[in-house]
Design a protein around this motif. Structure first.
Motif, PDB file in Angstrom:
ATOM      1  N   GLN A 119      -8.592 -30.466   6.666  1.00 33.64           N
ATOM      2  CA  GLN A 119      -8.194 -31.855   6.408  1.00 33.64           C
ATOM      3  C   GLN A 119      -6.870 -32.210   7.061  1.00 33.64           C
ATOM      4  OE1 GLN A 119      -8.110 -32.752   2.219  1.00 33.64           O
ATOM      5  NE2 GLN A 119     -10.270 -32.265   1.925  1.00 33.64           N
ATOM      6  N   THR A 120      -5.970 -31.238   7.141  1.00 34.26           N
ATOM      7  CA  THR A 120      -4.617 -31.542   7.601  1.00 34.26           C
ATOM      8  C   THR A 120      -4.317 -31.067   9.019  1.00 34.26           C
ATOM      9  OG1 THR A 120      -3.726 -29.468   6.714  1.00 34.26           O
ATOM     10  CG2 THR A 120      -3.724 -31.398   5.237  1.00 34.26           C
ATOM     11  N   GLY A 121      -5.098 -30.104   9.513  1.00 34.46           N
ATOM     12  CA  GLY A 121      -4.804 -29.516  10.812  1.00 34.46           C
ATOM     13  C   GLY A 121      -3.609 -28.576  10.769  1.00 34.46           C
ATOM     14  N   VAL A 122      -3.232 -28.144   9.571  1.00 36.05           N
ATOM     15  CA  VAL A 122      -2.080 -27.258   9.386  1.00 36.05           C
ATOM     16  C   VAL A 122      -2.577 -25.907   8.891  1.00 36.05           C
ATOM     17  CG1 VAL A 122       0.040 -26.865   8.054  1.00 36.05           C
ATOM     18  CG2 VAL A 122      -0.530 -29.178   8.844  1.00 36.05           C
ATOM     19  N   LYS A 123      -2.125 -24.839   9.537  1.00 34.53           N
ATOM     20  CA  LYS A 123      -2.471 -23.480   9.114  1.00 34.53           C
ATOM     21  C   LYS A 123      -1.581 -23.114   7.925  1.00 34.53           C
ATOM     22  CE  LYS A 123      -4.079 -19.238   9.489  1.00 34.53           C
ATOM     23  NZ  LYS A 123      -5.219 -18.949   8.679  1.00 34.53           N
ATOM     24  N   ILE A 124      -2.201 -22.902   6.763  1.00 33.89           N
ATOM     25  CA  ILE A 124      -1.459 -22.590   5.537  1.00 33.89           C
ATOM     26  C   ILE A 124      -1.027 -21.125   5.581  1.00 33.89           C
ATOM     27  CG2 ILE A 124      -1.552 -22.484   3.006  1.00 33.89           C
ATOM     28  CD1 ILE A 124      -1.846 -25.340   4.143  1.00 33.89           C
ATOM     29  N   THR A 125       0.278 -20.891   5.459  1.00 32.08           N
ATOM     30  CA  THR A 125       0.804 -19.527   5.462  1.00 32.08           C
ATOM     31  C   THR A 125       1.354 -19.119   4.096  1.00 32.08           C
ATOM     32  OG1 THR A 125       2.957 -20.299   6.217  1.00 32.08           O
ATOM     33  CG2 THR A 125       1.373 -19.605   7.915  1.00 32.08           C
ATOM     34  N   ASP A 126       1.657 -20.100   3.246  1.00 27.35           N
ATOM     35  CA  ASP A 126       2.206 -19.828   1.920  1.00 27.35           C
ATOM     36  C   ASP A 126       2.062 -21.094   1.085  1.00 27.35           C
ATOM     37  OD1 ASP A 126       3.452 -18.395  -0.077  1.00 27.35           O
ATOM     38  OD2 ASP A 126       5.472 -18.619   0.737  1.00 27.35           O
ATOM     39  N   TYR A 127       2.128 -20.963  -0.237  1.00 31.34           N
ATOM     40  CA  TYR A 127       2.047 -22.139  -1.088  1.00 31.34           C
ATOM     41  C   TYR A 127       2.603 -21.844  -2.474  1.00 31.34           C
ATOM     42  CZ  TYR A 127      -2.198 -19.725  -2.635  1.00 31.34           C
ATOM     43  OH  TYR A 127      -3.074 -18.777  -3.090  1.00 31.34           O
TER      44      TYR A 127
END
Length: 143
Positions: free
Chosen positions: A120-128
């Motif tokens: 949805q965002t085009g962002v690679k999630i590395t942490d949250y």
């Protein structure tokens, strides 16, 4: 870098970073590990002095800033001020609205949900981190 999961880990990180481990700094770390809760600078000051560990306001604030800026302790910004906790690695919080406590929890989201967010965002999630909000006690209006 290894996560800080104990008082010894916090002391080791200070030493690895070349931070002087003053008596006051050790008092603050010991208190945060004993308390296992998020405390304001004022609460830390009060508790240390109640324990007979004489430490000034300025020393508490300076040491909290030094420890949090190096990632040794956690600093949470809230509208009513900063709170400090002993867990510095990635984790989430449960905010108890009736007691005003913040509880640390380790939550792992399902991989498909993370992939959905990435798509949805085009962002690679590395942490949250996730903030949950709720009440410990049922509200009187709930019946």
């Amino acid at each position: 870098m290894k996560p800080i999961r104990s008082l010894d880990d916090a002391v080791d990180r200070c030493q690895a970073l070349g931070m002087r481990l003053s008596r006051q700094r050790r008092f603050i770390l010991e208190l945060l590990w004993q308390a296992q809760e998020h405390l304001s600078a004022r609460e830390i000051y009060d508790r240390l002095n109640q324990q007979g560990k004489a430490i000034g306001h300025t020393s508490v604030y300076q040491n909290l800033e030094a420890l949090s800026s190096q990632g040794i302790i956690e600093c949470i910004e809230r509208s009513d001020g900063r709170l400090y906790g002993n867990i510095s690695d990635s984790h989430s919080h449960v905010n108890c609205l009736d007691t005003n406590q913040i509880l640390d929890v380790h939550v792992e989201l399902p991989k498909d949900l993370i992939q959905q967010i990435e798509q949805q965002t085009g962002v690679k999630i590395t942490d949250y981190t996730i903030n949950f909000y709720g009440y410990r006690q049922p509200k009187a209006s709930d019946g």
